[in-house]
Design a protein around this motif. Structure first.
Motif, PDB file in Angstrom:
ATOM      1  N   UNK A 100       0.868  -1.182   0.000  1.00 48.23           N
ATOM      2  CA  UNK A 100       0.000   0.000   0.000  1.00 48.23           C
ATOM      3  C   UNK A 100       0.901   1.227   0.000  1.00 48.23           C
ATOM      4  N   UNK A 101       0.567   2.188  -0.856  1.00 53.28           N
ATOM      5  CA  UNK A 101       1.319   3.442  -0.926  1.00 53.28           C
ATOM      6  C   UNK A 101       0.324   4.572  -0.646  1.00 53.28           C
ATOM      7  N   UNK A 102       0.548   5.289   0.458  1.00 50.77           N
ATOM      8  CA  UNK A 102      -0.394   6.327   0.887  1.00 50.77           C
ATOM      9  C   UNK A 102       0.274   7.692   0.798  1.00 50.77           C
ATOM     10  N   UNK A 103      -0.206   8.512  -0.130  1.00 49.58           N
ATOM     11  CA  UNK A 103       0.330   9.879  -0.254  1.00 49.58           C
ATOM     12  C   UNK A 103      -0.428  10.778   0.724  1.00 49.58           C
TER      13      UNK A 103
ATOM     14  N   UNK B  66       9.199  11.978   0.626  1.00 48.69           N
ATOM     15  CA  UNK B  66       8.187  12.627  -0.218  1.00 48.69           C
ATOM     16  C   UNK B  66       6.804  12.582   0.441  1.00 48.69           C
ATOM     17  N   UNK B  67       6.797  12.310   1.769  1.00 50.31           N
ATOM     18  CA  UNK B  67       5.555  12.281   2.564  1.00 50.31           C
ATOM     19  C   UNK B  67       4.587  11.175   2.154  1.00 50.31           C
ATOM     20  N   UNK B  68       5.170  10.071   1.686  1.00 54.34           N
ATOM     21  CA  UNK B  68       4.373   8.890   1.342  1.00 54.34           C
ATOM     22  C   UNK B  68       4.703   7.778   2.323  1.00 54.34           C
ATOM     23  N   UNK B  69       3.680   7.005   2.690  1.00 51.69           N
ATOM     24  CA  UNK B  69       3.867   5.836   3.547  1.00 51.69           C
ATOM     25  C   UNK B  69       3.801   4.596   2.646  1.00 51.69           C
ATOM     26  N   UNK B  70       4.819   3.738   2.724  1.00 55.30           N
ATOM     27  CA  UNK B  70       4.837   2.491   1.931  1.00 55.30           C
ATOM     28  C   UNK B  70       4.827   1.310   2.900  1.00 55.30           C
TER      29      UNK B  70
END
Length: 229
Positions: free
Chosen positions: A43-46, A168-172
């Motif tokens: 899951x990639x959450x911007x 880049x403020x994304x959660x992976x």
């Protein structure tokens, strides 16, 4: 990035203009995973956070109800009774100061998670330059700096994952394997999203979740409807 013919054919199954409901997105991710190995579902959450500000940082951990499908090797830094406790709880490696040169000089990194008791953080701190960039540094927020080493090890082995903002403020984060059932993946995804929503920084103004994408290791990204979160 150039993709092969097989990937391009599979990618046509995903409508890039649609934000799918989570269960539909998971079904699509399973359908478009065509590698010969059991791919990880990620899951990639911007987010709308600005990680340069400490009060907008997100970091924590959540135990996925159905695990990650991966065998996790745990290293525990402890001394005295806590060493024996860690071994009894199933730690793969345990030790103290004697492990420093092995990691620093010999480049030993055959572990996935590091747990430390608070009294060992002075020792572990010396490994900051090695463990930090690899995201392996123990942290109280992630539950990896603790006196309760038994619980820490059991949670990690049961499928505890850490989440944090990247530059880049994304959660992976991984939420399982393609071989999992859709129900199991959905349960894991919902557990993760509950934790992320609760972790919203109070200092953040404006939209928190900008976009959510689900994908298998080699498959195309599938957009998830953000509105329900």
């Amino acid at each position: 990035m150039k993709h092969g013919k097989k990937y391009n054919e599979i990618a046509k199954l995903v409508d890039r203009t649609v934000a799918y409901e989570p269960n539909d997105a998971i079904a699509l991710v399973k359908k478009t995973a065509i590698a010969k190995f059991d791919e990880t579902v990620e899951v990639h959450i911007r987010t709308g956070c600005d990680g340069r500000h400490a009060e907008q940082q997100i970091r924590g951990a959540v135990v996925l109800p159905n695990g990650t499908g991966k065998t996790v090797r745990v290293l525990v830094f402890a001394k005295g009774d806590k060493l024996a406790e860690a071994e009894a709880a199933g730690a793969d490696f345990t030790g103290g100061e004697e492990l420093i040169p092995k990691i620093q000089k010999d480049g030993w990194l055959d572990f996935d998670v590091v747990v430390a008791t608070p009294d060992m953080m002075g020792v572990v701190g010396r490994l900051g330059k090695v463990l930090g960039p690899k995201g392996l540094m123990p942290n109280p927020k992630a539950g990896t700096v603790t006196m309760d080493v038994t619980k820490a090890i059991q949670d990690i082995k049961a499928g505890k994952i850490e989440y944090r903002l990247d530059k880049t403020n994304i959660v992976h984060v991984p939420v399982g394997k393609v071989s999992f059932t859709e129900e199991a993946l959905l349960e894991n995804f919902n557990a993760l999203m509950d934790a992320i929503v609760k972790a919203r920084p109070s200092a953040l103004k404006g939209q928190f979740l900008r976009s959510i994408t689900l994908a298998s290791t080699m498959g195309p990204g599938v957009k998830v409807n953000v509105t329900k979160f």
